[in-house]
Design a protein around this motif. Structure first.
Motif, PDB file in Angstrom:
ATOM      1  N   SER A 251       0.829  -1.204   0.000  1.00 53.45           N
ATOM      2  CA  SER A 251       0.000   0.000   0.000  1.00 53.45           C
ATOM      3  C   SER A 251       0.865   1.256   0.000  1.00 53.45           C
ATOM      4  O   SER A 251       1.864   1.332   0.728  1.00 53.45           O
ATOM      5  N   ALA A 252       0.458   2.225  -0.812  1.00 54.68           N
ATOM      6  CA  ALA A 252       1.157   3.512  -0.930  1.00 54.68           C
ATOM      7  C   ALA A 252       2.622   3.360  -1.341  1.00 54.68           C
ATOM      8  O   ALA A 252       3.492   4.089  -0.876  1.00 54.68           O
ATOM      9  N   CYS A 253       2.888   2.393  -2.221  1.00 58.20           N
ATOM     10  CA  CYS A 253       4.249   2.198  -2.750  1.00 58.20           C
ATOM     11  C   CYS A 253       4.317   2.356  -4.256  1.00 58.20           C
ATOM     12  O   CYS A 253       5.303   1.956  -4.881  1.00 58.20           O
ATOM     13  N   GLY A 254       3.268   2.918  -4.881  1.00 55.21           N
ATOM     14  CA  GLY A 254       3.424   3.327  -6.279  1.00 55.21           C
ATOM     15  C   GLY A 254       2.648   2.562  -7.331  1.00 55.21           C
ATOM     16  O   GLY A 254       2.944   2.710  -8.520  1.00 55.21           O
ATOM     17  N   LYS A 255       1.625   1.776  -6.966  1.00 57.12           N
ATOM     18  CA  LYS A 255       0.878   1.047  -7.999  1.00 57.12           C
ATOM     19  C   LYS A 255       0.093   1.994  -8.898  1.00 57.12           C
ATOM     20  O   LYS A 255       0.170   1.907 -10.118  1.00 57.12           O
ATOM     21  N   THR A 256      -0.686   2.919  -8.294  1.00 59.83           N
ATOM     22  CA  THR A 256      -1.495   3.827  -9.111  1.00 59.83           C
ATOM     23  C   THR A 256      -0.583   4.640 -10.023  1.00 59.83           C
ATOM     24  O   THR A 256      -0.880   4.840 -11.207  1.00 59.83           O
ATOM     25  N   ASN A 257       0.535   5.087  -9.463  1.00 59.94           N
ATOM     26  CA  ASN A 257       1.463   5.890 -10.269  1.00 59.94           C
ATOM     27  C   ASN A 257       2.035   5.111 -11.445  1.00 59.94           C
ATOM     28  O   ASN A 257       2.079   5.611 -12.567  1.00 59.94           O
ATOM     29  N   ASN A 296      -9.083  -6.593 -14.020  1.00 61.28           N
ATOM     30  CA  ASN A 296      -9.200  -5.700 -12.871  1.00 61.28           C
ATOM     31  C   ASN A 296     -10.641  -5.818 -12.389  1.00 61.28           C
ATOM     32  O   ASN A 296     -11.560  -5.416 -13.091  1.00 61.28           O
ATOM     33  N   PRO A 297     -10.877  -6.363 -11.192  1.00 62.34           N
ATOM     34  CA  PRO A 297     -12.267  -6.525 -10.748  1.00 62.34           C
ATOM     35  C   PRO A 297     -12.942  -5.209 -10.371  1.00 62.34           C
ATOM     36  O   PRO A 297     -14.155  -5.169 -10.190  1.00 62.34           O
ATOM     37  N   GLU A 298     -12.179  -4.121 -10.264  1.00 62.15           N
ATOM     38  CA  GLU A 298     -12.754  -2.849  -9.823  1.00 62.15           C
ATOM     39  C   GLU A 298     -13.221  -2.010 -11.012  1.00 62.15           C
ATOM     40  O   GLU A 298     -12.918  -2.299 -12.170  1.00 62.15           O
ATOM     41  N   ASN A 299     -13.908  -0.903 -10.671  1.00 62.46           N
ATOM     42  CA  ASN A 299     -14.456  -0.025 -11.705  1.00 62.46           C
ATOM     43  C   ASN A 299     -14.013   1.419 -11.509  1.00 62.46           C
ATOM     44  O   ASN A 299     -14.490   2.320 -12.178  1.00 62.46           O
ATOM     45  N   GLY A 300     -13.137   1.635 -10.522  1.00 67.88           N
ATOM     46  CA  GLY A 300     -12.674   2.987 -10.226  1.00 67.88           C
ATOM     47  C   GLY A 300     -11.350   2.918  -9.496  1.00 67.88           C
ATOM     48  O   GLY A 300     -10.796   1.830  -9.296  1.00 67.88           O
ATOM     49  N   PHE A 301     -10.845   4.090  -9.113  1.00 64.58           N
ATOM     50  CA  PHE A 301      -9.566   4.181  -8.394  1.00 64.58           C
ATOM     51  C   PHE A 301      -9.790   4.830  -7.040  1.00 64.58           C
ATOM     52  O   PHE A 301     -10.366   5.927  -6.976  1.00 64.58           O
ATOM     53  N   PHE A 302      -9.349   4.145  -5.983  1.00 60.58           N
ATOM     54  CA  PHE A 302      -9.385   4.736  -4.645  1.00 60.58           C
ATOM     55  C   PHE A 302      -7.933   5.093  -4.349  1.00 60.58           C
ATOM     56  O   PHE A 302      -7.205   4.342  -3.711  1.00 60.58           O
ATOM     57  N   GLY A 303      -7.507   6.258  -4.860  1.00 60.41           N
ATOM     58  CA  GLY A 303      -6.078   6.559  -4.903  1.00 60.41           C
ATOM     59  C   GLY A 303      -5.619   7.503  -3.804  1.00 60.41           C
ATOM     60  O   GLY A 303      -6.394   8.319  -3.294  1.00 60.41           O
ATOM     61  N   VAL A 304      -4.334   7.409  -3.465  1.00 63.42           N
ATOM     62  CA  VAL A 304      -3.695   8.310  -2.496  1.00 63.42           C
ATOM     63  C   VAL A 304      -3.634   9.713  -3.121  1.00 63.42           C
ATOM     64  O   VAL A 304      -3.069   9.882  -4.208  1.00 63.42           O
ATOM     65  N   ALA A 305      -4.186  10.739  -2.432  1.00 60.90           N
ATOM     66  CA  ALA A 305      -4.156  12.097  -2.982  1.00 60.90           C
ATOM     67  C   ALA A 305      -2.789  12.788  -2.816  1.00 60.90           C
ATOM     68  O   ALA A 305      -2.229  13.273  -3.802  1.00 60.90           O
ATOM     69  N   PRO A 306      -2.225  12.848  -1.598  1.00 65.31           N
ATOM     70  CA  PRO A 306      -0.972  13.613  -1.450  1.00 65.31           C
ATOM     71  C   PRO A 306       0.115  13.137  -2.414  1.00 65.31           C
ATOM     72  O   PRO A 306       0.292  11.937  -2.621  1.00 65.31           O
ATOM     73  N   GLY A 307       0.793  14.094  -2.991  1.00 67.74           N
ATOM     74  CA  GLY A 307       1.851  13.760  -3.953  1.00 67.74           C
ATOM     75  C   GLY A 307       1.337  13.639  -5.377  1.00 67.74           C
ATOM     76  O   GLY A 307       2.118  13.623  -6.318  1.00 67.74           O
ATOM     77  N   THR A 308       0.010  13.569  -5.552  1.00 69.33           N
ATOM     78  CA  THR A 308      -0.536  13.471  -6.909  1.00 69.33           C
ATOM     79  C   THR A 308      -0.594  14.876  -7.507  1.00 69.33           C
ATOM     80  O   THR A 308      -1.232  15.772  -6.944  1.00 69.33           O
ATOM     81  N   ASN A 309       0.090  15.083  -8.613  1.00 70.26           N
ATOM     82  CA  ASN A 309       0.043  16.378  -9.290  1.00 70.26           C
ATOM     83  C   ASN A 309       0.226  16.188 -10.785  1.00 70.26           C
ATOM     84  O   ASN A 309       0.426  15.059 -11.256  1.00 70.26           O
ATOM     85  N   GLU A 310       0.154  17.286 -11.508  1.00 74.09           N
ATOM     86  CA  GLU A 310       0.186  17.217 -12.959  1.00 74.09           C
ATOM     87  C   GLU A 310       1.459  16.559 -13.476  1.00 74.09           C
ATOM     88  O   GLU A 310       1.449  15.895 -14.496  1.00 74.09           O
ATOM     89  N   LYS A 311       2.541  16.762 -12.744  1.00 73.57           N
ATOM     90  CA  LYS A 311       3.824  16.200 -13.182  1.00 73.57           C
ATOM     91  C   LYS A 311       3.971  14.742 -12.746  1.00 73.57           C
ATOM     92  O   LYS A 311       4.358  13.884 -13.526  1.00 73.57           O
ATOM     93  N   SER A 312       3.680  14.457 -11.461  1.00 73.59           N
ATOM     94  CA  SER A 312       3.926  13.093 -10.959  1.00 73.59           C
ATOM     95  C   SER A 312       2.945  12.101 -11.546  1.00 73.59           C
ATOM     96  O   SER A 312       3.317  10.992 -11.911  1.00 73.59           O
ATOM     97  N   ALA A 316      -3.809  10.373 -13.228  1.00 68.33           N
ATOM     98  CA  ALA A 316      -4.611  10.219 -12.005  1.00 68.33           C
ATOM     99  C   ALA A 316      -5.310  11.537 -11.695  1.00 68.33           C
ATOM    100  O   ALA A 316      -6.500  11.565 -11.376  1.00 68.33           O
ATOM    101  N   LEU A 317      -4.578  12.634 -11.807  1.00 70.60           N
ATOM    102  CA  LEU A 317      -5.179  13.941 -11.516  1.00 70.60           C
ATOM    103  C   LEU A 317      -6.335  14.223 -12.479  1.00 70.60           C
ATOM    104  O   LEU A 317      -7.415  14.662 -12.066  1.00 70.60           O
ATOM    105  N   ALA A 318      -6.115  13.920 -13.747  1.00 70.00           N
ATOM    106  CA  ALA A 318      -7.173  14.122 -14.750  1.00 70.00           C
ATOM    107  C   ALA A 318      -8.403  13.278 -14.399  1.00 70.00           C
ATOM    108  O   ALA A 318      -9.537  13.712 -14.594  1.00 70.00           O
ATOM    109  N   SER A 319      -8.171  12.091 -13.851  1.00 69.43           N
ATOM    110  CA  SER A 319      -9.292  11.199 -13.500  1.00 69.43           C
ATOM    111  C   SER A 319     -10.171  11.788 -12.408  1.00 69.43           C
ATOM    112  O   SER A 319     -11.325  11.387 -12.247  1.00 69.43           O
TER     113      SER A 319
END
Ligand code: GTP
Ligand code: SPV
Ligand code: MN
Length: 596
Positions: A251-257, A296-312, A316-319
């Motif tokens: 958890s919080a080790c970079g999968k969404t990214n 992927n059994p899911e239909n959305g992203f329950f993602g970590v917000a901090p650190g998410t930005n246009e560059k990183s 995800a931000l667009a989503s």
């Protein structure tokens, strides 16, 4: 309400739940937009949710959980198998009858004055041969609205289910959100989940970790498939060929990214592209052609917000720009939008922080997380369809063929940037020995190294020794069609604790080496732990990163690994005679290789 299904097992369970919980009203979630819209309005009227700026964030809402309820609670999570042995040494266990009695006592009558929402949901596209059905009852509109983003909800699920008893029962009761009476319990032999006294995502969106990992990992063991804490992505090369990889990071080790990464400009210009299939969970089965297929059994992203930005993480931000629910971030009161640490360099002057107190940037002290505007585990719940790079395969339900499996975690020292295991068995060893520094995704200390096999430590629904054996068994069935197994570490630090590797989009350079290894077109050197690239094999075009530093984060130091092997030996002790002999042999081989 009685007409929503004829399935006798569903109707009987609902009657039991009504009798136990005694709601004032019962509402079946039918999947219609009208019903969800009415629930959003109701949640705003009661203050449970806040509607955000409709121009800037259309269809977006804000929610705060109680400060004592902001992450998964592993010490209150139980696997209630009939035999203690079957939960294994890595899970909390309680006798199922005892736990049912205790939880029913806690939940009894707690829907009084409240509404019981019945949420039929599908993990995986409705009707896909790889999908499975569940029903969650809850007294929280927030849960309903999150489930409606994260899963496919509605009565259509019940039409497909018919009279089958193959569905997961999920009871969620908020109760008083009392941390002393909080329990997240899985009963794998009964297809049942009960969660009480929480309202935080991972504890209450029962389709996610509770079903799609804890219950499903047990089902996969019994039925010959795998449920894993893995992202799934497709890497398209300039010829238009797409190679699919799945990656397990804690958890919080970079999968969404990684799942949504944008390659560096020079690779984009050549025609490389990343397609997101999933960012957290993969269900994998052997297909007719003998390869391993993942959905992927899911239909959305329950993602970590901090650190998410246009560059990183642009994608995800667009989503999160529409139809998204934000939890425990900060509100910018000037324009009724959201903010979190790392979003941009303009923190709002007039904000309300995640606990509901007034906040401005002068209050922020970097070293003191209690001064942050957003909780470190604050999250966005965003529909997968919002993601600009969502894979055309995402919704198809047939699954994508996996060429590589990647393990990884946060290791400041020791583990190289990337290496390839020698074969499947050795790869299972690498996964079983995985370790990572803990994060804010679970309650407890942050930054402590712990063994987290296959990133499944908090999510495996049965004995982890049997889980390792199941991995080995799957490898035997897959034979030479098995995905190649790799390990990555984006988190090596210098002596001041700064990350050495740039990470994020630049991880594409490592992914390209991995894909080339799968296709037999990249070089490597054999070391004690597996195949490591020569520094020259990682393309550093346009990157201000010197090759000596790269060499240092690719190095395999025998002394460091001898110590690591000793720690793995200690870790293995808890599995006793359930530790597969193959893994014991792998450990002995590593010890011998680093002793030289
Ligand atoms: P869960 O949703 O908890 O399962 O997390 P996850 O594995 O999807 O992690 P996510 O991608 O949300 O990243 C978590 C944190 O790690 C964020 O703060 C990111 O900014 C940071 N992160 C992700 N990738 C990298 C990377 O390549 N390098 C560095 N240094 N940090 C990263
Ligand atoms: C994780 O902690 O791995 C998450 C978030 O993905 S939660 O849904 O809380 O489990
Ligand atoms: Mn996760």
């Amino acid at each position: 309400m009685n007409k929503f299904t004829k399935n006798p097992t569903v109707l009987a369970w609902i009657e039991d739940m009504k009798a136990l919980l005694t709601p004032d009203n019962v509402v079946v979630i039918d999947g219609s937009e009208e019903q969800l819209e009415a629930l959003r309005a109701e949640a705003c009227a009661t203050g449970e949710m806040i509607k955000l700026n409709e121009e800037k964030l259309p269809g977006c809402y804000y929610h705060r959980t109680k400060p004592n309820d902001v992450a998964r609670v592993e010490d209150r999570t139980f696997i209630c198998s009939r035999e203690k042995e079957n939960a294994g040494p890595t899970n909390n266990w309680c006798d199922p009858q005892e736990m049912y009695a205790k939880l029913y006592d806690i939940a009894r009558g707690t829907y009084k004055g409240r509404t019981m929402y019945i949420i039929p949901f599908s993990m995986g596209p409705i009707g896909s041969p790889l999908a499975k059905a569940g029903i969650e009852v809850t007294d929280s509109i927030y849960v309903v609205l999150n489930m409606a983003i994260m899963t496919r909800v509605g009565t259509a699920v019940l039409d497909v289910l018919g009279d089958s008893n193959d569905w997961v029962r999920g009871l969620h009761a908020k109760c008083d959100v009392d941390p002393e009476k909080r329990y997240i319990c899985q009963f794998p032999e009964d297809n049942t989940i009960i969660s009480v006294n929480s309202a935080y995502g991972g504890n209450v969106l029962l389709g996610k970790k509770c079903f799609a990992l804890r219950i499903a990992s047990y089902q996969g063991w019994k039925e010959g498939w795998m449920a894993e804490h893995m992202l799934i992505l497709g890497l398209e090369n300039p010829k238009g060929e797409v190679t699919y990889v799945a990656a397990a990071f804690p958890s919080a080790c970079g999968k969404t990214n990684l799942a949504m990464m944008i390659p560096p400009a020079y690779l984009l210009e050549k025609g490389y592209k990343i397609w997101t299939v999933g960012d957290d969970i993969a269900w994998m089965r052997i297909g007719a052609d003998g390869r391993l297929y993942a959905i992927n059994p899911e239909n959305g992203f329950f993602g970590v917000a901090p650190g998410t930005n246009e560059k990183s993480n642009f994608n995800a931000l667009a989503s999160t720009k529409k139809n998204t629910i934000f939890t425990n971030v900060a509100i910018n009161n000037d324009d009724n939008t959201v903010w979190w640490e790392g979003l941009d360099k303009n923190p709002p002057e007039n904000a309300t922080e995640w606990k509901g107190n007034p906040w401005n940037p002068s209050m922020f002290v970097k070293a003191d997380k209690t001064t942050y505007a957003a909780h470190p585990n604050s999250r966005f719940t965003a529909p997968a369809v919002n993601c600009p790079c969502i894979s055309p395969e995402f919704d198809k339900g047939a699954g994508v063929p996996i060429s590589a499996i990647i393990f990884g975690g946060r290791r400041a020292k020791c583990t190289p940037l990337v290496y390839q295991s020698k074969n499947w068995e050795n790869g299972v060893f690498v996964g079983s020995a995985m370790a990572s520094e803990t994060t804010a995704a679970a309650a407890g200390a942050v930054g402590v190294v712990r063994r987290d096999p296959m990133a499944m430590l908090p999510f495996c629904g049965y004995h982890m020794g049997d889980y390792f054996a199941h991995w080995l068994e799957m490898g035997k069935k897959l034979g030479d069609k098995a995905p190649k197994i790799f390990n990555v570490n984006w988190f090596r630090t210098d002596d001041e604790g700064n990350f050495l590797w740039p990470g994020f989009g630049d991880n594409m350079r490592v992914l390209n080496w991995i894909v080339d290894r799968c296709n037999g077109t990249a070089d490597a050197v054999e070391t004690a732990i597996g195949y490591v690239p020569n520094a020259e094999d990682i393309d550093l075009t346009d990157l201000d990163f010197d090759i000596e530093t790269l060499k240092s984060i690719l190095a395999v130091d025998a002394d460091v690994w001898a110590k690591e092997a000793a720690e793995i030996e200690e870790h293995y002790k808890k599995f006793g005679d359930k530790l597969p002999a193959e893994l014991r042999a792998q450990l002995e081989a590593l010890k011998a290789a680093v002793a030289k």
